[in-house]
Design a protein around this motif. Sequence first.
Motif, PDB file in Angstrom:
ATOM      1  N   ASN A 194       0.860  -1.190   0.000  1.00 35.74           N
ATOM      2  CA  ASN A 194       0.000   0.000   0.000  1.00 35.74           C
ATOM      3  C   ASN A 194       0.894   1.238   0.000  1.00 35.74           C
ATOM      4  OD1 ASN A 194      -2.023   1.880   0.233  1.00 35.74           O
ATOM      5  ND2 ASN A 194      -2.556   1.367   2.336  1.00 35.74           N
ATOM      6  N   LEU A 195       1.110   1.803  -1.175  1.00 37.95           N
ATOM      7  CA  LEU A 195       2.063   2.897  -1.337  1.00 37.95           C
ATOM      8  C   LEU A 195       1.371   4.169  -1.789  1.00 37.95           C
ATOM      9  CD1 LEU A 195       4.862   0.983  -3.311  1.00 37.95           C
ATOM     10  CD2 LEU A 195       4.663   1.265  -0.828  1.00 37.95           C
ATOM     11  N   SER A 196       1.909   5.298  -1.364  1.00 33.72           N
ATOM     12  CA  SER A 196       1.420   6.593  -1.838  1.00 33.72           C
ATOM     13  C   SER A 196       2.014   6.879  -3.215  1.00 33.72           C
ATOM     14  CB  SER A 196       1.826   7.703  -0.862  1.00 33.72           C
ATOM     15  OG  SER A 196       3.230   7.919  -0.934  1.00 33.72           O
ATOM     16  N   GLU A 197       1.579   7.976  -3.797  1.00 33.85           N
ATOM     17  CA  GLU A 197       2.044   8.352  -5.140  1.00 33.85           C
ATOM     18  C   GLU A 197       3.567   8.463  -5.194  1.00 33.85           C
ATOM     19  OE1 GLU A 197       1.511   9.046  -9.065  1.00 33.85           O
ATOM     20  OE2 GLU A 197      -0.190   8.854  -7.699  1.00 33.85           O
ATOM     21  N   LYS A 198       4.144   9.194  -4.262  1.00 30.56           N
ATOM     22  CA  LYS A 198       5.593   9.397  -4.284  1.00 30.56           C
ATOM     23  C   LYS A 198       6.338   8.110  -3.949  1.00 30.56           C
ATOM     24  CE  LYS A 198       6.389  13.567  -5.651  1.00 30.56           C
ATOM     25  NZ  LYS A 198       5.134  13.639  -6.390  1.00 30.56           N
ATOM     26  N   GLU A 199       5.786   7.305  -3.059  1.00 34.91           N
ATOM     27  CA  GLU A 199       6.430   6.021  -2.747  1.00 34.91           C
ATOM     28  C   GLU A 199       6.447   5.107  -3.966  1.00 34.91           C
ATOM     29  OE1 GLU A 199       4.879   6.311   1.865  1.00 34.91           O
ATOM     30  OE2 GLU A 199       3.962   4.887   0.493  1.00 34.91           O
ATOM     31  N   ARG A 200       5.380   5.112  -4.732  1.00 31.10           N
ATOM     32  CA  ARG A 200       5.357   4.312  -5.966  1.00 31.10           C
ATOM     33  C   ARG A 200       6.383   4.842  -6.966  1.00 31.10           C
ATOM     34  NH1 ARG A 200       0.046   4.224  -8.756  1.00 31.10           N
ATOM     35  NH2 ARG A 200      -0.399   6.208  -7.766  1.00 31.10           N
ATOM     36  N   SER A 201       6.492   6.164  -7.056  1.00 31.37           N
ATOM     37  CA  SER A 201       7.473   6.751  -7.960  1.00 31.37           C
ATOM     38  C   SER A 201       8.887   6.320  -7.582  1.00 31.37           C
ATOM     39  CB  SER A 201       7.379   8.280  -7.928  1.00 31.37           C
ATOM     40  OG  SER A 201       6.120   8.730  -8.337  1.00 31.37           O
ATOM     41  N   LEU A 202       9.178   6.362  -6.289  1.00 29.99           N
ATOM     42  CA  LEU A 202      10.503   5.969  -5.815  1.00 29.99           C
ATOM     43  C   LEU A 202      10.781   4.491  -6.081  1.00 29.99           C
ATOM     44  CD1 LEU A 202      10.914   7.827  -2.393  1.00 29.99           C
ATOM     45  CD2 LEU A 202      12.457   7.971  -4.347  1.00 29.99           C
ATOM     46  N   LEU A 203       9.814   3.646  -5.730  1.00 29.29           N
ATOM     47  CA  LEU A 203      10.051   2.212  -5.896  1.00 29.29           C
ATOM     48  C   LEU A 203      10.164   1.850  -7.373  1.00 29.29           C
ATOM     49  CD1 LEU A 203      10.523  -0.451  -4.560  1.00 29.29           C
ATOM     50  CD2 LEU A 203       8.047  -0.787  -4.369  1.00 29.29           C
ATOM     51  N   LEU A 204       9.374   2.498  -8.219  1.00 26.24           N
ATOM     52  CA  LEU A 204       9.482   2.248  -9.655  1.00 26.24           C
ATOM     53  C   LEU A 204      10.868   2.633 -10.156  1.00 26.24           C
ATOM     54  CD1 LEU A 204       8.166   1.385 -12.311  1.00 26.24           C
ATOM     55  CD2 LEU A 204       7.379   3.749 -12.586  1.00 26.24           C
ATOM     56  N   LEU A 205      11.366   3.778  -9.705  1.00 27.29           N
ATOM     57  CA  LEU A 205      12.718   4.194 -10.087  1.00 27.29           C
ATOM     58  C   LEU A 205      13.747   3.159  -9.657  1.00 27.29           C
ATOM     59  CD1 LEU A 205      14.619   6.487 -11.155  1.00 27.29           C
ATOM     60  CD2 LEU A 205      14.664   7.346  -8.791  1.00 27.29           C
ATOM     61  N   PHE A 206      13.588   2.649  -8.443  1.00 26.78           N
ATOM     62  CA  PHE A 206      14.566   1.694  -7.920  1.00 26.78           C
ATOM     63  C   PHE A 206      14.499   0.342  -8.631  1.00 26.78           C
ATOM     64  CE2 PHE A 206      14.506   4.101  -3.656  1.00 26.78           C
ATOM     65  CZ  PHE A 206      15.628   4.838  -4.021  1.00 26.78           C
ATOM     66  N   VAL A 207      13.298  -0.194  -8.855  1.00 22.20           N
ATOM     67  CA  VAL A 207      13.205  -1.526  -9.461  1.00 22.20           C
ATOM     68  C   VAL A 207      13.628  -1.487 -10.927  1.00 22.20           C
ATOM     69  CG1 VAL A 207      11.417  -2.334  -7.881  1.00 22.20           C
ATOM     70  CG2 VAL A 207      10.750  -1.318 -10.076  1.00 22.20           C
ATOM     71  N   ARG A 208      13.552  -0.338 -11.540  1.00 20.38           N
ATOM     72  CA  ARG A 208      14.026  -0.213 -12.923  1.00 20.38           C
ATOM     73  C   ARG A 208      15.549  -0.101 -13.000  1.00 20.38           C
ATOM     74  NH1 ARG A 208       9.441   3.753 -15.660  1.00 20.38           N
ATOM     75  NH2 ARG A 208       8.241   2.079 -16.635  1.00 20.38           N
ATOM     76  N   HIS A 209      16.162   0.274 -11.883  1.00 20.26           N
ATOM     77  CA  HIS A 209      17.620   0.484 -11.886  1.00 20.26           C
ATOM     78  C   HIS A 209      18.255  -0.152 -10.644  1.00 20.26           C
ATOM     79  CE1 HIS A 209      17.008   3.405 -15.144  1.00 20.26           C
ATOM     80  NE2 HIS A 209      16.013   3.890 -14.425  1.00 20.26           N
ATOM     81  N   PRO A 210      18.110  -1.458 -10.484  1.00 22.29           N
ATOM     82  CA  PRO A 210      18.704  -2.101  -9.308  1.00 22.29           C
ATOM     83  C   PRO A 210      20.222  -1.938  -9.294  1.00 22.29           C
ATOM     84  CG  PRO A 210      18.044  -3.739 -10.935  1.00 22.29           C
ATOM     85  CD  PRO A 210      17.480  -2.432 -11.400  1.00 22.29           C
ATOM     86  N   GLN A 211      20.753  -1.771  -8.102  1.00 24.33           N
ATOM     87  CA  GLN A 211      22.187  -1.648  -7.850  1.00 24.33           C
ATOM     88  C   GLN A 211      22.768  -0.296  -8.262  1.00 24.33           C
ATOM     89  OE1 GLN A 211      23.551  -3.784  -5.997  1.00 24.33           O
ATOM     90  NE2 GLN A 211      22.269  -5.607  -6.213  1.00 24.33           N
ATOM     91  N   GLN A 212      21.981   0.543  -8.937  1.00 25.82           N
ATOM     92  CA  GLN A 212      22.498   1.859  -9.327  1.00 25.82           C
ATOM     93  C   GLN A 212      22.462   2.794  -8.129  1.00 25.82           C
ATOM     94  OE1 GLN A 212      20.836   3.635 -12.881  1.00 25.82           O
ATOM     95  NE2 GLN A 212      21.266   5.718 -12.165  1.00 25.82           N
ATOM     96  N   VAL A 213      23.505   3.583  -7.981  1.00 28.76           N
ATOM     97  CA  VAL A 213      23.548   4.570  -6.905  1.00 28.76           C
ATOM     98  C   VAL A 213      22.877   5.850  -7.394  1.00 28.76           C
ATOM     99  CG1 VAL A 213      25.020   5.992  -5.439  1.00 28.76           C
ATOM    100  CG2 VAL A 213      25.640   3.607  -5.896  1.00 28.76           C
ATOM    101  N   PHE A 214      21.903   6.319  -6.621  1.00 28.01           N
ATOM    102  CA  PHE A 214      21.196   7.566  -6.943  1.00 28.01           C
ATOM    103  C   PHE A 214      21.568   8.618  -5.906  1.00 28.01           C
ATOM    104  CE2 PHE A 214      18.478   4.600  -9.215  1.00 28.01           C
ATOM    105  CZ  PHE A 214      18.148   5.312 -10.360  1.00 28.01           C
ATOM    106  N   THR A 215      22.080   9.746  -6.379  1.00 26.04           N
ATOM    107  CA  THR A 215      22.284  10.870  -5.478  1.00 26.04           C
ATOM    108  C   THR A 215      20.932  11.501  -5.170  1.00 26.04           C
ATOM    109  OG1 THR A 215      22.526  12.510  -7.242  1.00 26.04           O
ATOM    110  CG2 THR A 215      24.514  11.312  -6.575  1.00 26.04           C
ATOM    111  N   LYS A 216      20.902  12.344  -4.156  1.00 22.12           N
ATOM    112  CA  LYS A 216      19.650  13.024  -3.823  1.00 22.12           C
ATOM    113  C   LYS A 216      19.223  13.950  -4.949  1.00 22.12           C
ATOM    114  CE  LYS A 216      20.156  12.706   1.187  1.00 22.12           C
ATOM    115  NZ  LYS A 216      20.320  13.443   2.462  1.00 22.12           N
TER     116      LYS A 216
END
Length: 230
Positions: A156-178
């Motif tokens: 059960n994720l909010s809009e921004k949480e879904r955006s974050l998780l989508l970014l992460f699952v599309r780019h596993p192991q990649q380091v993201f700066t803030k």
Amino acid sequence: MSYHVLIVDDDPAICKLLSKVMISNEMDPLVVNSGAAALDLIARQSSTLDMILMDITLGDMEGFDVIQTIRRNGVTTPVIIISGRNEDYDFMYGLSLGADDYVTKPFRPQILGAKVKALIRRSKSFSQENNQQISCGPFLCDTTTMRFYKNNVELNLSEKERSLLLLFVRHPQQVFTKDMIYEQIWGNLIAVDDNAIMVYINRLRSKIEDNARTPQHIITIRGVGYRFVP
């Protein structure tokens, strides 16, 4: 296409101003003046709402309570808090409950209109992704419905949480700066500080990690940013 924006505020003058801002940006405003009325309308029409503009101080309850309730009920419509309260605590608490942005009164109408449009566009872009399922370790994302699962249990994720998780699952192991996360999730029109990003990271951790205190998936790279490990 005209977007539908729910305005929740008990000040008639603010409601009138917000309505004018929405209409000038070719959006349809709906106005309610209490938390109870907001909860009732959202329960009946959440699928038709594109944005919620929420005051904190309402006559019958706090806007925080409304946000907390709709997020617990699985409503993911973007929420921007618009309040005369400008304490850091209110800002951070609102984000922690699932709000997507916090705007203090008095606000600049043109900037607010741009923020609303930008946030709606990002929300709608989810439905325009290629129809597919993304599998990443124990996580599964159905990009058709933007529903996320861990070990076959829906999150059960909010809009921004879904955006974050989508970014992460599309780019596993990649380091993201803030800064990279800021650009990908919020874009250039919405100012977000490092603390706000940290709030969303911590909220996402609380929902996807077995133990948010010792995260195994969203790893902090000290001094750099975050890396997602499936």
